[in-house]
Design a protein around this motif. Structure first.
Motif, mmCIF file in Angstrom:
data_model
loop_
_atom_site.group_PDB
_atom_site.id
_atom_site.type_symbol
_atom_site.label_atom_id
_atom_site.label_comp_id
_atom_site.label_asym_id
_atom_site.label_seq_id
_atom_site.Cartn_x
_atom_site.Cartn_y
_atom_site.Cartn_z
ATOM 1 N N TYR A 8 -7.356 37.023 37.656
ATOM 2 C CA TYR A 8 -8.214 36.451 36.637
ATOM 3 C C TYR A 8 -9.587 36.151 37.225
ATOM 4 O O TYR A 8 -9.742 35.865 38.417
ATOM 5 N N TYR A 27 -7.321 42.420 29.953
ATOM 6 C CA TYR A 27 -7.530 41.684 28.708
ATOM 7 C C TYR A 27 -8.889 41.004 28.768
ATOM 8 O O TYR A 27 -9.181 40.248 29.698
ATOM 9 N N GLN A 29 -11.989 38.776 26.737
ATOM 10 C CA GLN A 29 -12.207 37.839 25.636
ATOM 11 C C GLN A 29 -13.131 38.437 24.591
ATOM 12 O O GLN A 29 -14.223 38.920 24.896
ATOM 13 N N LYS A 58 -5.193 33.888 23.592
ATOM 14 C CA LYS A 58 -4.291 34.824 24.269
ATOM 15 C C LYS A 58 -4.453 34.712 25.779
ATOM 16 O O LYS A 58 -3.474 34.675 26.529
ATOM 17 N N LEU A 59 -5.691 34.640 26.242
ATOM 18 C CA LEU A 59 -5.954 34.518 27.672
ATOM 19 C C LEU A 59 -5.446 33.180 28.208
ATOM 20 O O LEU A 59 -4.889 33.116 29.309
ATOM 21 N N ASN A 60 -5.632 32.133 27.430
ATOM 22 C CA ASN A 60 -5.189 30.804 27.856
ATOM 23 C C ASN A 60 -3.669 30.710 27.970
ATOM 24 O O ASN A 60 -3.145 29.914 28.754
ATOM 25 N N HIS A 67 -10.398 31.686 33.767
ATOM 26 C CA HIS A 67 -10.329 33.148 33.777
ATOM 27 C C HIS A 67 -11.665 33.822 33.453
ATOM 28 O O HIS A 67 -11.775 35.041 33.582
ATOM 29 N N ILE A 71 -8.682 38.859 32.268
ATOM 30 C CA ILE A 71 -7.443 38.813 33.038
ATOM 31 C C ILE A 71 -6.909 40.239 33.175
ATOM 32 O O ILE A 71 -6.883 40.995 32.208
#
Length: 245
Positions: A8, A27, A29, A58-60, A67, A71
């Motif tokens: 990340y 992934y 943001q 989603k990232l969290n 991040h 990620i």
């Protein structure tokens, strides 16, 4: 997705790309901008890596660490260079056997296929860089560790692999229920590549147009198709049967 398989932070991912780490997917943001973020996007496009833009939620969920809106999921298995690996196999093996997976997206199907491929003497598994199931912990587990024992290569497009193998006089056989004959009518004893299609749509029509033979499995019940990992196993063991005979 285990934390040990994640990288990340924008700079960390750029460095991973430059170091040729085996990245499954990145992934990003949605709606993010900035010079460093744009640099990461350029690296992704240049290397043809799989990526998707997702909400920050989603990232969290993937990590509680900072991040920076990016990620990367890292594969526990290093992918091989297709041409270099294929050339080595072609020059050292009398009857090479390649397995091409066109759009297999379920990690457990992928793992089961890898396990069967290793047991049946497949020399190289070939998948597309985009749209293919990743090699993650579930893939490794379902493969019973076979993913560590068999070379797997990623290509920009499945057609690239077909053209290369056909130029090397490898017979390309596609598994499709629309085929005019079944697998037991096809000679599988020479240098060979078998193509299996995705769980829902099968093999891409543009890929089907390039193959040497189209073949199917006879279905005697009311169900229209087999699970792709089961079908792949039947195909590969027919290769074993013919070559041992």
């Amino acid at each position: 997705m285990k934390k040990g398989n994640l990288i990340y932070g924008i700079r960390a991912i750029i460095e991973a790309i430059e170091a040729a780490k085996p990245i499954n997917k990145i992934y990003l943001q949605r709606g993010l901008s900035g010079d460093l973020f744009k640099e990461l996007e350029q690296h992704i496009r240049r290397k043809g890596l799989s990526s998707s833009y997702v909400p920050v939620d989603k990232l969290n969920k993937l990590t509680t660490n900072k991040h920076q809106g990016a990620i990367a999921s890292i594969s526990p298995v290093a992918f091989q260079d297709f041409e270099a690996t294929a050339e080595k196999i072609l020059t050292s093996t009398e009857k090479p056997l390649f397995l091409i997976l066109d759009g297999i997206t379920d990690v457990r199907n992928f793992g089961a296929i890898i396990r069967t491929a290793e047991c049946t003497g497949v020399h190289l598994i070939i998948v597309s860089k985009n749209g293919a199931a990743p090699i993650n912990d579930d893939t490794i587990k379902t493969s019973a560790g076979a993913a560590f024992n068999i070379p797997i290569a990623k290509v920009d497009h499945i057609k690239d692999a077909l053209f290369y193998l056909q130029a090397s006089e490898v017979k390309i056989v596609a598994a499709t229920e629309k085929a005019p004959m079944d697998i037991y009518q096809v000679d599988l004893t020479n240098p060979l590549a078998i193509i299996m299609g995705s769980e829902d749509r099968g093999i891409n029509p543009s890929v089907l147009n390039l193959v040497s033979e189209k073949t199917k499995l006879p279905l005697l019940g009311s169900i229209a198709s087999l699970n792709v990992s089961v079908a792949c196993g039947v195909f590969l063991y027919e290769v074993v049967r013919q070559r041992m005979g």
